[in-house]
Design a protein around this motif. Structure first.
Motif, short mmCIF file in Angstrom:
data_model
loop_
_atom_site.label_atom_id
_atom_site.label_comp_id
_atom_site.label_asym_id
_atom_site.label_seq_id
_atom_site.Cartn_x
_atom_site.Cartn_y
_atom_site.Cartn_z
N ASP A 58 0.86 -1.19 0.00
CA ASP A 58 0.00 0.00 0.00
C ASP A 58 0.89 1.23 0.00
O ASP A 58 1.50 1.58 1.02
CB ASP A 58 -0.92 -0.02 1.21
N THR A 59 0.96 1.89 -1.15
CA THR A 59 1.87 3.03 -1.31
C THR A 59 1.34 4.31 -0.65
O THR A 59 2.05 5.31 -0.65
CB THR A 59 2.17 3.29 -2.79
N SER A 60 0.13 4.26 -0.09
CA SER A 60 -0.33 5.43 0.67
C SER A 60 0.25 5.41 2.08
O SER A 60 0.25 6.42 2.77
CB SER A 60 -1.86 5.47 0.74
N LEU A 61 0.78 4.24 2.48
CA LEU A 61 1.34 4.08 3.83
C LEU A 61 2.86 4.10 3.86
O LEU A 61 3.45 4.24 4.92
CB LEU A 61 0.85 2.76 4.44
N LEU A 62 3.49 3.91 2.69
CA LEU A 62 4.95 3.78 2.61
C LEU A 62 5.52 4.72 1.56
O LEU A 62 4.90 4.94 0.51
CB LEU A 62 5.33 2.34 2.23
N SER A 63 6.70 5.23 1.82
CA SER A 63 7.42 5.99 0.80
C SER A 63 7.87 5.02 -0.29
O SER A 63 7.89 3.80 -0.05
CB SER A 63 8.63 6.69 1.42
N PRO A 64 8.26 5.51 -1.46
CA PRO A 64 8.76 4.59 -2.48
C PRO A 64 9.93 3.73 -2.00
O PRO A 64 9.98 2.53 -2.28
CB PRO A 64 9.18 5.52 -3.62
N ASP A 65 10.86 4.30 -1.25
CA ASP A 65 11.99 3.53 -0.73
C ASP A 65 11.53 2.48 0.28
O ASP A 65 12.02 1.35 0.28
CB ASP A 65 13.03 4.44 -0.08
N GLU A 66 10.58 2.85 1.15
CA GLU A 66 10.05 1.89 2.13
C GLU A 66 9.29 0.76 1.43
O GLU A 66 9.39 -0.40 1.83
CB GLU A 66 9.12 2.60 3.12
N ALA A 67 8.55 1.11 0.37
CA ALA A 67 7.81 0.09 -0.38
C ALA A 67 8.77 -0.89 -1.04
O ALA A 67 8.56 -2.11 -1.01
CB ALA A 67 6.90 0.75 -1.42
N ALA A 68 9.84 -0.37 -1.63
CA ALA A 68 10.84 -1.24 -2.26
C ALA A 68 11.49 -2.14 -1.21
O ALA A 68 11.66 -3.34 -1.44
CB ALA A 68 11.91 -0.40 -2.97
N GLN A 69 11.81 -1.58 -0.06
CA GLN A 69 12.43 -2.38 1.01
C GLN A 69 11.47 -3.46 1.50
O GLN A 69 11.88 -4.60 1.73
CB GLN A 69 12.88 -1.49 2.17
N ALA A 70 10.20 -3.13 1.66
CA ALA A 70 9.21 -4.11 2.10
C ALA A 70 9.10 -5.26 1.10
O ALA A 70 9.04 -6.44 1.49
CB ALA A 70 7.84 -3.45 2.29
#
Length: 178
Positions: free
Chosen positions: A148-160
């Motif tokens: 969910d990209t409304s909850l994570l930055s692009p870098d956090e989303a990639a890391q997840a």
């Protein structure tokens, strides 16, 4: 490995795919780029692309997988037929695949992104918010990893996503410094 991203336009698939490609040293296959190249070479295809872009992407993915590359497939993948097409490309090469649905659960944020984004592909006309809302998008018949990209930055989303890949696959994914 084939990483299959899906989700409606404006959810952040391409941004996430770019980040993953850099961090994993992977090949990024973007349906928008493929379909627009087809339209640029043959404008009378407008409205009639059907599955051509998806078929081309699956063939390119299979070639790259056969060469040993990790491939990130960036497409809406709105129906099971397209999702199965990409899974089959990985199966044909004997490589693993991973599917993830990219979403933006904050409707106001999703709308803002769709309305404010600009295309980086020459000639590509981006969908309006109304077109995104009316777009067919079949639910998955089985659970898939969701970002969910409304909850994570692009870098956090990639890391997840990378962390999930590490958890699912016993092999260690080679990542590069960001």
């Amino acid at each position: 490995m084939l990483i299959i991203l899906s989700g409606l336009p404006g959810t952040g698939k391409s941004t996430l795919a770019q980040k993953l490609a850099v961090r994993l040293g992977a090949v990024w296959l973007r349906i928008d780029t493929i379909e627009q190249a087809l339209l640029n070479s043959k404008p009378d295809l407008k409205g009639r692309l059907d599955a051509m872009g998806y078929e081309a992407a699956a063939a390119l993915a299979q070639d790259q997988l056969n060469l040993g590359f990790t491939v990130i497939l960036d497409a809406v993948n709105p129906v099971e037929e397209s999702r199965k097409l990409f899974r089959q490309a990985a199966i044909n090469t004997g490589k693993p695949f991973f599917q993830a649905q990219i979403l933006c659960s904050d409707k106001k944020e999703h709308r803002r992104r769709v309305q404010e984004r600009r295309s980086d592909i020459k000639g590509l006309v981006l969908p309006t918010w109304e077109e995104v809302e009316q777009r067919q998008y079949a639910p998955w018949p089985f659970p898939v990893f969701q970002v969910d990209t409304s909850l994570l930055s692009p870098d956090e989303a990639a890391q997840a996503l990378i962390e999930r890949l590490h958890a699912v696959f016993s092999q260690t994914l080679e990542t590069k410094q960001a």
